[in-house]
Enzyme design. Structure first.
Site, PDB file in Angstrom:
ATOM      1  N   CYS A  89       0.843  -1.195   0.000  1.00 16.95           N
ATOM      2  CA  CYS A  89       0.000   0.000   0.000  1.00 16.95           C
ATOM      3  C   CYS A  89       0.882   1.250   0.000  1.00 16.95           C
ATOM      4  CB  CYS A  89      -0.901  -0.018   1.234  1.00 16.95           C
ATOM      5  SG  CYS A  89      -1.922   1.460   1.411  1.00 16.95           S
ATOM      6  N   CYS A  92       0.486   3.214   3.542  1.00 16.77           N
ATOM      7  CA  CYS A  92       1.050   2.774   4.829  1.00 16.77           C
ATOM      8  C   CYS A  92       2.139   1.709   4.685  1.00 16.77           C
ATOM      9  CB  CYS A  92      -0.068   2.261   5.729  1.00 16.77           C
ATOM     10  SG  CYS A  92      -0.819   0.715   5.157  1.00 16.77           S
ATOM     11  N   CYS A 137      -7.143  -1.388   1.964  1.00 19.70           N
ATOM     12  CA  CYS A 137      -6.031  -1.838   2.799  1.00 19.70           C
ATOM     13  C   CYS A 137      -6.549  -2.032   4.222  1.00 19.70           C
ATOM     14  CB  CYS A 137      -4.927  -0.785   2.772  1.00 19.70           C
ATOM     15  SG  CYS A 137      -3.572  -1.114   3.925  1.00 19.70           S
ATOM     16  N   CYS A 140      -4.724   0.809   6.736  1.00 17.65           N
ATOM     17  CA  CYS A 140      -5.027   2.249   6.709  1.00 17.65           C
ATOM     18  C   CYS A 140      -6.405   2.558   6.123  1.00 17.65           C
ATOM     19  CB  CYS A 140      -3.952   3.025   5.956  1.00 17.65           C
ATOM     20  SG  CYS A 140      -3.935   2.782   4.172  1.00 17.65           S
ATOM     21  N   CYS A 160      -8.635  -6.429  -9.009  1.00 18.38           N
ATOM     22  CA  CYS A 160      -8.278  -5.428 -10.010  1.00 18.38           C
ATOM     23  C   CYS A 160      -7.882  -4.150  -9.259  1.00 18.38           C
ATOM     24  CB  CYS A 160      -9.488  -5.206 -10.922  1.00 18.38           C
ATOM     25  SG  CYS A 160      -9.141  -4.291 -12.399  1.00 18.38           S
TER      26      CYS A 160
END
Length: 173
Positions: A89, A92, A137, A140, A160
């Site tokens: 991510c 984070c 995520c 976060c 996706c």
């Protein structure tokens, strides 16, 4: 009336301006529909104020991660990333997907058939009158993309993802 050429054909300038304004309005509406969406019942280990997120992310990353936007297809540098490693991510740095689960879906976005354990969460997304499953995520809460049930074996899923909101960490040799 002024005219402009578009692929060799004359088009009234007024029509071009009208289409541009309508496109901008619908694009703004798309961002607004996703803006500020809280994920009901979830708390996240990494939190920031809107101003802090804006300082940490590029403007495009902010729109995607924090306002549930989408990057244009076939524009992500990670689309053709084929090295071994993990995708994390951008908000984070939590590891999200292994390169071992990446595949070419032909959709224009990096696609995976499975996330790493406990790396992502999902919510129902009914924007634009479509029923989809949004992926975020788990650390976060940043919007990553959507998951569909038209992927390859063994899961049959296609995660996706927006490549702009992920970073790639190559495996050490």
């Amino acid at each position: 009336m002024q005219k402009q050429l578009l692929q060799g054909e004359e088009i009234p300038t007024m029509l071009n301006r009208r289409l541009l304004l309508m496109g901008a309005a619908f694009g703004g509406l798309a961002v607004r529909l996703g803006a500020g969406k809280a994920i009901a019942g979830e708390t996240f280990a990494v939190t920031h104020t809107e101003d802090e997120w804006r300082k940490l992310l590029t403007p495009d990353q902010f729109v995607i991660l924090r306002q549930a936007g989408t990057e244009n297809p076939f524009t992500s540098a990670l689309l053709h990333e084929e090295r071994k490693g993990t995708f994390a991510c951008a908000g984070c740095d939590q590891k999200l997907f292994s390169s071992a689960t990446k595949f070419d879906s032909g959709t224009g976005w990096p696609s995976f058939w499975a996330p790493l354990d406990h790396a992502v969460g999902t919510t129902n997304d009914t924007t634009f009158g479509m029923a989809r499953t949004a992926v975020h995520c788990s650390r976060c809460g940043g919007h990553l993309g959507h998951v569909f049930d038209d992927g390859p074996k063994p899961t049959g899923l296609r995660y996706c993802m927006n490549g702009l909101v992920m970073t790639f960490h190559p495996a050490s040799a």
